[in-house]
Design a protein around this motif. Structure first.
Motif, PDB file in Angstrom:
ATOM      1  N   ALA A 805      -4.243   4.960  -7.686  1.00  0.00           N
ATOM      2  CA  ALA A 805      -3.137   4.855  -6.499  1.00  0.00           C
ATOM      3  C   ALA A 805      -2.071   5.325  -7.101  1.00  0.00           C
ATOM      4  CB  ALA A 805      -3.225   3.650  -6.016  1.00  0.00           C
ATOM      5  N   LEU A 806      -1.228   4.801  -8.278  1.00  0.00           N
ATOM      6  CA  LEU A 806      -0.137   5.420  -8.820  1.00  0.00           C
ATOM      7  C   LEU A 806      -0.194   7.195  -8.916  1.00  0.00           C
ATOM      8  CD1 LEU A 806       2.789   4.996 -10.051  1.00  0.00           C
ATOM      9  CD2 LEU A 806       1.620   4.471 -12.228  1.00  0.00           C
ATOM     10  N   ARG A 807      -1.271   7.590  -9.595  1.00  0.00           N
ATOM     11  CA  ARG A 807      -1.394   9.205  -9.589  1.00  0.00           C
ATOM     12  C   ARG A 807      -0.888   9.799  -8.136  1.00  0.00           C
ATOM     13  NH1 ARG A 807      -7.062  12.181  -9.460  1.00  0.00           N
ATOM     14  NH2 ARG A 807      -6.063  14.192  -9.647  1.00  0.00           N
ATOM     15  N   TRP A 808      -1.666   9.180  -7.008  1.00  0.00           N
ATOM     16  CA  TRP A 808      -1.342   9.967  -5.940  1.00  0.00           C
ATOM     17  C   TRP A 808       0.064   9.880  -5.363  1.00  0.00           C
ATOM     18  CZ3 TRP A 808      -4.583  13.708  -5.459  1.00  0.00           C
ATOM     19  CH2 TRP A 808      -5.821  13.600  -5.949  1.00  0.00           C
ATOM     20  N   TYR A 809       0.213   8.222  -5.306  1.00  0.00           N
ATOM     21  CA  TYR A 809       1.779   8.090  -5.111  1.00  0.00           C
ATOM     22  C   TYR A 809       2.729   8.880  -5.692  1.00  0.00           C
ATOM     23  CZ  TYR A 809       0.233   3.887  -2.360  1.00  0.00           C
ATOM     24  OH  TYR A 809      -0.367   3.251  -1.215  1.00  0.00           O
ATOM     25  N   GLU A 810       2.505   9.121  -7.028  1.00  0.00           N
ATOM     26  CA  GLU A 810       3.551  10.022  -7.658  1.00  0.00           C
ATOM     27  C   GLU A 810       3.823  11.423  -7.266  1.00  0.00           C
ATOM     28  OE1 GLU A 810       5.534   9.484 -12.095  1.00  0.00           O
ATOM     29  OE2 GLU A 810       3.587   8.949 -11.896  1.00  0.00           O
ATOM     30  N   LEU A 811       2.351  11.828  -7.072  1.00  0.00           N
ATOM     31  CA  LEU A 811       2.606  13.181  -6.547  1.00  0.00           C
ATOM     32  C   LEU A 811       3.350  13.405  -5.264  1.00  0.00           C
ATOM     33  CD1 LEU A 811      -1.284  14.443  -6.948  1.00  0.00           C
ATOM     34  CD2 LEU A 811       0.833  15.414  -7.962  1.00  0.00           C
ATOM     35  N   ALA A 812       3.193  12.532  -4.398  1.00  0.00           N
ATOM     36  CA  ALA A 812       4.024  12.524  -3.207  1.00  0.00           C
ATOM     37  C   ALA A 812       5.409  12.337  -3.463  1.00  0.00           C
ATOM     38  CB  ALA A 812       3.668  11.510  -2.192  1.00  0.00           C
ATOM     39  N   ALA A 813       5.585  11.353  -4.388  1.00  0.00           N
ATOM     40  CA  ALA A 813       7.061  11.301  -4.883  1.00  0.00           C
ATOM     41  C   ALA A 813       7.751  12.417  -5.463  1.00  0.00           C
ATOM     42  CB  ALA A 813       7.108   9.969  -5.720  1.00  0.00           C
ATOM     43  N   LYS A 814       7.172  13.225  -6.254  1.00  0.00           N
ATOM     44  CA  LYS A 814       7.629  14.445  -6.925  1.00  0.00           C
ATOM     45  C   LYS A 814       7.786  15.457  -6.039  1.00  0.00           C
ATOM     46  CE  LYS A 814       5.778  13.477 -11.422  1.00  0.00           C
ATOM     47  NZ  LYS A 814       4.849  13.762 -12.514  1.00  0.00           N
ATOM     48  N   GLN A 815       7.470  15.391  -4.639  1.00  0.00           N
ATOM     49  CA  GLN A 815       7.537  16.139  -3.696  1.00  0.00           C
ATOM     50  C   GLN A 815       8.907  15.983  -2.550  1.00  0.00           C
ATOM     51  OE1 GLN A 815       3.067  17.519  -3.006  1.00  0.00           O
ATOM     52  NE2 GLN A 815       4.360  17.950  -1.375  1.00  0.00           N
ATOM     53  N   GLY A 816       9.306  14.750  -2.882  1.00  0.00           N
ATOM     54  CA  GLY A 816      10.460  14.382  -2.432  1.00  0.00           C
ATOM     55  C   GLY A 816      10.241  13.401  -1.175  1.00  0.00           C
ATOM     56  N   PHE A 817       9.075  12.805  -0.930  1.00  0.00           N
ATOM     57  CA  PHE A 817       8.558  11.845   0.096  1.00  0.00           C
ATOM     58  C   PHE A 817       9.045  10.484  -0.055  1.00  0.00           C
ATOM     59  CE2 PHE A 817       5.345   9.723   2.607  1.00  0.00           C
ATOM     60  CZ  PHE A 817       5.647   9.994   3.904  1.00  0.00           C
ATOM     61  N   VAL A 818      10.014   9.822   0.679  1.00  0.00           N
ATOM     62  CA  VAL A 818      10.626   8.840   0.312  1.00  0.00           C
ATOM     63  C   VAL A 818       9.610   7.549   0.218  1.00  0.00           C
ATOM     64  CG1 VAL A 818      12.063   6.932   1.495  1.00  0.00           C
ATOM     65  CG2 VAL A 818      12.727   9.512   1.596  1.00  0.00           C
ATOM     66  N   GLY A 820       6.617   7.763  -0.881  1.00  0.00           N
ATOM     67  CA  GLY A 820       6.037   8.026  -2.025  1.00  0.00           C
ATOM     68  C   GLY A 820       6.805   7.527  -3.181  1.00  0.00           C
ATOM     69  N   LEU A 821       8.103   7.829  -2.994  1.00  0.00           N
ATOM     70  CA  LEU A 821       9.028   7.482  -4.328  1.00  0.00           C
ATOM     71  C   LEU A 821       9.299   5.781  -4.219  1.00  0.00           C
ATOM     72  CD1 LEU A 821      11.811  10.155  -3.241  1.00  0.00           C
ATOM     73  CD2 LEU A 821      11.086   9.889  -5.498  1.00  0.00           C
ATOM     74  N   THR A 822       9.340   5.143  -2.991  1.00  0.00           N
ATOM     75  CA  THR A 822       9.392   3.948  -3.199  1.00  0.00           C
ATOM     76  C   THR A 822       8.233   3.330  -3.672  1.00  0.00           C
ATOM     77  OG1 THR A 822       8.956   3.770  -0.661  1.00  0.00           O
ATOM     78  CG2 THR A 822      11.296   3.820  -1.399  1.00  0.00           C
ATOM     79  N   ALA A 842      13.790   3.123 -11.746  1.00  0.00           N
ATOM     80  CA  ALA A 842      15.145   3.260 -11.134  1.00  0.00           C
ATOM     81  C   ALA A 842      15.506   4.592 -10.833  1.00  0.00           C
ATOM     82  CB  ALA A 842      16.228   2.943 -12.311  1.00  0.00           C
ATOM     83  N   ALA A 843      14.856   5.577 -11.590  1.00  0.00           N
ATOM     84  CA  ALA A 843      15.082   7.056 -11.546  1.00  0.00           C
ATOM     85  C   ALA A 843      14.456   7.068  -9.943  1.00  0.00           C
ATOM     86  CB  ALA A 843      14.246   7.839 -12.416  1.00  0.00           C
ATOM     87  N   TYR A 844      13.156   6.622  -9.652  1.00  0.00           N
ATOM     88  CA  TYR A 844      12.461   6.875  -8.297  1.00  0.00           C
ATOM     89  C   TYR A 844      13.193   6.168  -7.132  1.00  0.00           C
ATOM     90  CZ  TYR A 844       8.415   9.283 -10.283  1.00  0.00           C
ATOM     91  OH  TYR A 844       7.483  10.128 -11.044  1.00  0.00           O
ATOM     92  N   TRP A 845      13.756   5.027  -7.529  1.00  0.00           N
ATOM     93  CA  TRP A 845      14.713   4.258  -6.552  1.00  0.00           C
ATOM     94  C   TRP A 845      15.711   5.064  -6.058  1.00  0.00           C
ATOM     95  CZ3 TRP A 845      12.552   1.129  -3.559  1.00  0.00           C
ATOM     96  CH2 TRP A 845      11.749  -0.013  -3.996  1.00  0.00           C
ATOM     97  N   VAL A 846      16.617   5.416  -6.890  1.00  0.00           N
ATOM     98  CA  VAL A 846      17.579   6.103  -6.762  1.00  0.00           C
ATOM     99  C   VAL A 846      17.394   7.578  -6.094  1.00  0.00           C
ATOM    100  CG1 VAL A 846      19.775   7.653  -7.963  1.00  0.00           C
ATOM    101  CG2 VAL A 846      19.161   5.367  -8.595  1.00  0.00           C
ATOM    102  N   ARG A 847      16.511   8.257  -6.385  1.00  0.00           N
ATOM    103  CA  ARG A 847      15.846   9.545  -5.828  1.00  0.00           C
ATOM    104  C   ARG A 847      15.695   9.151  -4.353  1.00  0.00           C
ATOM    105  NH1 ARG A 847      17.485  14.385  -4.751  1.00  0.00           N
ATOM    106  NH2 ARG A 847      15.430  15.973  -4.636  1.00  0.00           N
ATOM    107  N   SER A 848      14.974   8.106  -4.116  1.00  0.00           N
ATOM    108  CA  SER A 848      14.752   7.883  -2.637  1.00  0.00           C
ATOM    109  C   SER A 848      16.185   7.759  -1.768  1.00  0.00           C
ATOM    110  CB  SER A 848      14.092   6.660  -2.697  1.00  0.00           C
ATOM    111  OG  SER A 848      14.727   5.402  -2.759  1.00  0.00           O
ATOM    112  N   MET A 849      17.242   6.923  -2.510  1.00  0.00           N
ATOM    113  CA  MET A 849      18.292   6.952  -1.846  1.00  0.00           C
ATOM    114  C   MET A 849      19.074   8.488  -1.617  1.00  0.00           C
ATOM    115  SD  MET A 849      19.829   3.806  -4.188  1.00  0.00           S
ATOM    116  CE  MET A 849      18.989   2.751  -4.832  1.00  0.00           C
ATOM    117  N   GLU A 850      18.795   9.284  -2.732  1.00  0.00           N
ATOM    118  CA  GLU A 850      19.491  10.579  -2.416  1.00  0.00           C
ATOM    119  C   GLU A 850      18.831  11.214  -1.297  1.00  0.00           C
ATOM    120  OE1 GLU A 850      21.150  11.480  -6.873  1.00  0.00           O
ATOM    121  OE2 GLU A 850      19.254  11.907  -6.367  1.00  0.00           O
TER     122      GLU A 850
END
Length: 929
Positions: A805-818, A820-822, A842-850
């Motif tokens: 599950a983390l593998r797929w969520y992290e792919l969405a996160a790395k594309q800037g999908f909020v 997925g980041l959270t 923390a890096a993913y939380w802050v990127r979601s805010m940005e």
């Protein structure tokens, strides 16, 4: 006073932080008793967790008959309503229904540039406000905002109550001209932060030196809202100064000696003479010293009793906790800790007895465990022998030779050292010997065919035919000696050709440029030479393309087509700045496809901020030269009313119809969409279907998907419902690379499908995962998030697998999908599916805010782990929005920093595939050329 714990905006420049750093509240709450900066939801500024050690106490804690309560009756909260909000100060009653407060409260609040108020609308004085939020027992009086007497230099104002006799009910404080001496004990009674009445008396005294000029230095704890509080001599019990300011360090605060105010005032008078006050002061001081001595003795007695009680309770709690430890060895260690930590206590004696019982029980448990292990080992050996024999039998029954050999090897791996494994090893060796004989026979035949092909290639009449045939041999017979010979022959052929033309620059350079262009030729490049095959953007081999296009002989800077080809290779590799540079070189050399690319970069904000004026200029220029891709982009922009150009359907139709006439697949698709929606053209489902079919034929996979969905839904005027046909068409679109089609097919297999005119589709997670994975691996966020959810809950027949599950969520996160980041941030924070990693979380939380995500800001303080919270604070500090402590406590200050970061950050557009909508844009995706 603890200003160092307040938000930075409370502290002005310089060594003194004036109390006139007033707090503005919501104007609608003017006159209400519940206003308190720490209790209200006012967002002008917030506190970080707590305000350090605060020595003010509620006066109500001492009871209604205490000297403090009686003295405080004449002290009230002064609320000043301005055109920008209202602010709290403190004031106190003197004779003739008059109030004494600071000049900077009234009328000086309108001189405070930070607050920005320009007029005082009303002033109210509330007495009897002793408990936060409780109105019973309070009384409010209206006050004339124009002072009877005021002095900016001495920072005091005398105000008149209008309506009602406050002195009759609440009395008045007596003023004294006595100047406090060093270390004289003082009280400060007031309404800090607009709260219920508080008194500062602990560590409250005149500093040394006490008075300098017009200023009294004191150590009483104060906050904004204490402005105008009376500073009362504890022995004399009369007002000896008017509090008005605090220092940055927080250890010393300031007031105006009442002697200075009385000397200046024409209307204020002292209660008694200085000589009379001195006698009373000495008597009261002696009484207070005795009271303080008695109080200290009582405190010491109570502290000893509390310590003894606390020690026994702590020992009992530790003993109880030790008994609840589930694992016996850990429980015994816990009991030993209790005995060592609390010797000669009743809990320690009971722990000693429990320890003896646990030691005896542990010996019995170990003996029983050994017996069971011996029995289990015997049973397991017999069971494993049966399993090995069954596995050997199943392997020998496999029909396919390769599958049978693989199964036999697996028996050797799974059951090492067993009789079955030895027999499986022997059978596998026999199979491999037979396979080797067959392979040698096949290799002999392959070598014969390869030699024949090499002979035919070398007998070709012209060099071009020889070169082509030698290349075919390398492709058809890879990893053979003949392929190596063909490579040597081809190299010799090329060397001979280069030796012949070494001095001929006009031959070598074109050859190098052709090799470059062959790697990246765009299907929508109007300048692409005949015979050059087109390559879709996603299929570019960036490593090979960059190698050929950066070769010295290619000289890309002096050739428009080669510069464009190198720019396209660089963009595919993600090197956008260099890509833009080569597109610009090609544009300046007159290459129209490069002009279109520059327009697209400006439109999408790639390498710079979005610039629609430049985008329109470039695209208009390219369209005028016949570039159908530029025409299509312009049509989409005119429909969406992008940038400085208002929506213009006439211009949109003009450019779109020019591109349609040139059979641009994306123009055909946009026309189909328009006829389907009825925006650019009147709605006409039949025409929409016709254009979808033309677009699909021209190669737009989105059109293929829309045709399939028309049959899926049975769209009126376009197609009759035929689920079986629709599924066939969707599979075609999915195989063409449509990620929406891949996702739709995956979901069909995930849920199953009832088909009226064909066989039903049964749920099949293997097929579903295959199609969803294809879409997800190529960047389709919906498929990535769906797979993440499936594996996170173990749905649809899939095993629960948090790491998957983390593998797929992290792919969405790395594309800037909020989302997925959270999701990814939560899993790294809690260690779900992976090791805990506060820094990554923390890096993913802050990127979601940005990227505008508000989820992190609305998490409660208890939801944050301390180490992740600390890393988030560190990243917020690095971005210049947080100045608080790095303590991992995500309180109001941290959340306010998150709010600032979310507000100031923006998401840039970049290239997206045809199945992905561009967030924040209305013009949709148009081809990457």
């Amino acid at each position: 006073m603890n200003f160092k714990y307040l938000a930075a905006l409370l502290i002005s420049q310089g060594s003194i932080a004036p109390a006139q750093d007033l707090l503005l509240f919501d104007p609608s709450s003017f006159g209400q008793v519940v206003l308190s900066q720490r209790q209200s939801a006012a967002a002008d500024f917030e506190f970080e967790a707590q305000i350090g050690t605060y020595n003010n106490e509620f006066v109500s804690n001492y009871g209604d008959r205490s000297i403090f309560a009686r003295t405080g009756r004449a002290v009230g909260r002064l609320d000043i309503l301005t055109d920008k909000g209202h602010a709290p100060c403190t004031a106190f009653l003197v004779e003739e229904n008059r109030l004494l407060t600071n000049h900077h409260c009234v009328p000086g609040i309108i001189e405070n540039k930070r607050l920005g108020a320009s007029a005082i609308i009303a002033v109210q004085f509330r007495l009897g406000y002793l408990r936060d939020g409780i109105e019973d027992g309070t009384k409010m009086f209206h006050v004339n905002p124009v002072p009877i007497e005021t002095s900016k230099e001495l920072d005091y104002s005398v105000l008149q109550i209008v309506g009602g006799d406050a002195n009759e009910t609440f009395g008045a404080l007596q003023l004294s001209a006595v100047v406090p001496a060093d270390r004289d004990p003082l009280w400060v009674i007031g309404h800090p932060m607009g709260e219920a009445q508080r008194i500062s008396r602990e560590k409250c005294q005149a500093d040394s030196p006490a008075v300098a000029g017009n200023t009294l230095r004191h150590t009483c704890d104060t906050l904004p809202g204490n402005s105008g509080s009376p500073i009362i001599d504890a022995g004399l019990q009369q007002v000896v100064a008017l509090h008005n300011a605090g220092s940055r360090a927080g250890s010393v605060n300031f007031g105006i000696p009442m002697a200075k105010i009385l000397a200046n005032s024409a209307i204020l008078t002292a209660a008694v003479s200085i000589e009379q006050a001195g006698d009373a002061l000495e008597a009261n001081r002696a009484r207070l010293e005795q009271e303080n001595a008695d109080l200290q003795a009582e405190r010491e007695r109570l502290a000893l009793e509390a310590e003894a009680k606390s020690n026994r309770l702590e020992a009992l709690a530790a003993f109880s906790a030790a008994l609840e430890v589930p694992a016996r060895p850990d429980r015994m260690k816990a009991l030993e800790t209790v005995i060592a930590a609390f010797p000669e206590t009743e809990p320690a004696e009971r722990a000693q007895q429990a320890l003896k019982r646990n030691r005896a029980a542990l010996v019995l448990e170990q003996q029983e465990r050994q017996r069971l292990q011996d029995v289990e080992a015997t049973d397991q050996a017999a069971s494993r022998a049966r399993q090995a024999l069954q596995a050997l039998t199943d392997a020998l029954l496999m029909v396919d030779t390769q599958v049978r050999n693989t199964a036999l090897k697996q028996v050797v791996v799974d059951f090492p050292g067993s009789d079955a494994a030895q027999r499986a090893q022997q059978a596998s060796l026999r199979i491999e010997a037979a396979l080797q004989d067959a392979l040698r026979e096949d290799d002999t035949q392959t070598d014969q065919l390869a030699l024949e092909a090499l002979t035919e290639a070398l007998l070709k009449d012209d060099l071009a035919s020889q070169r082509s045939a030698l290349l075919d041999i390398q492709t058809s017979f890879p990893d053979t000696d003949v392929a190596l010979k063909a490579a040597v022959a081809l190299e010799q052929l090329n060397d001979a050709q280069e030796a012949t033309d070494a001095s001929d620059h006009e031959v070598l350079v074109p050859q190098a440029r052709e090799r470059c262009i062959l790697q990246t030729a765009s299907p929508f490049d109007p300048g692409r030479a005949a015979g050059i095959p087109a390559i879709d953007f996603e299929d570019i081999d960036t490593e090979a393309a960059l190698g050929f296009c950066r070769a010295p002989k290619a000289e890309p800077r002096s050739d428009a087509a080669t510069s464009f080809a190198l720019g396209r290779a660089l963009e595919a590799a993600g090197e956008y700045a260099d890509a833009h540079a080569y597109y610009r070189i090609a544009h300046e050399l007159g290459y129209v496809a490069a002009t279109t690319a520059l327009g697209r970069f400006a439109r999408d904000g790639i390498t710079t901020d979005q610039d629609f004026e430049k985008a329109f200029a470039r695209l208009e220029e390219a369209a005028a030269q016949g570039d159908r891709a530029a025409m299509t982009m312009l049509a989409a922009l005119y429909v969406s009313e992008a940038g400085p150009v208002r929506r213009d359907f006439a211009q949109a139709r003009k450019h779109l119809e020019q591109a349609i006439a040139l059979n641009h697949p994306h123009a055909l698709y946009l026309a189909a969409q328009s006829y389907s929606k009825g925006d650019l053209y009147p709605r006409d489902p039949a025409k929409a279907m016709a254009f979808y079919e033309r677009a699909a034929t021209a190669g737009d996979m989105r059109a293929q998907y829309e045709i399939a969905m028309a049959h899926w839904r049975g769209t009126e005027g376009m197609a009759t419902q035929d689920m079986s046909l629709a599924l066939d068409l969707l599979i075609v679109a999915a195989e063409m690379g449509s990620r929406r089609a891949q996702t739709r097919v995956g979901n069909t297999y995930l849920n199953g499908l009832k088909v009226e005119n064909g066989p039903d589709i049964a749920p099949d997670f293997v097929q579903a995962k295959r199609w969803l994975s294809l879409a997800a691996q190529t960047g389709y966020i919906k498929a990535q998030m769906q797979l993440g959810k499936i594996f996170s809950i173990g749905a649809y027949g899939a095993q629960l697998d948090q790491s998957e599950a983390l593998r797929w969520y992290e792919l969405a996160a790395k594309q800037g999908f909020v989302q997925g980041l959270t999701k990814t941030a939560e899993m790294y924070e809690a260690g779900v599916g992976t090791e805990r990693d506060p820094q990554k979380s923390a890096a993913y939380w802050v990127r979601s805010m940005e990227l505008g995500g508000n989820i992190a800001r609305f998490r409660t303080q208890s939801e944050w782990t301390r180490d992740t919270g600390r890393e988030v604070q560190r990243l917020l500090q690095a971005r210049g929005v947080y100045r608080g402590a790095l303590d991992g406590q995500i309180g109001p200050g941290s959340r306010n920093a998150m709010k600032i970061l979310i507000a100031r950050s923006s998401k840039r557009l970049s290239y997206k595939g045809p199945d992905t909508d561009i967030t924040g844009g209305n013009y949709g995706w148009v081809c990457q050329c």
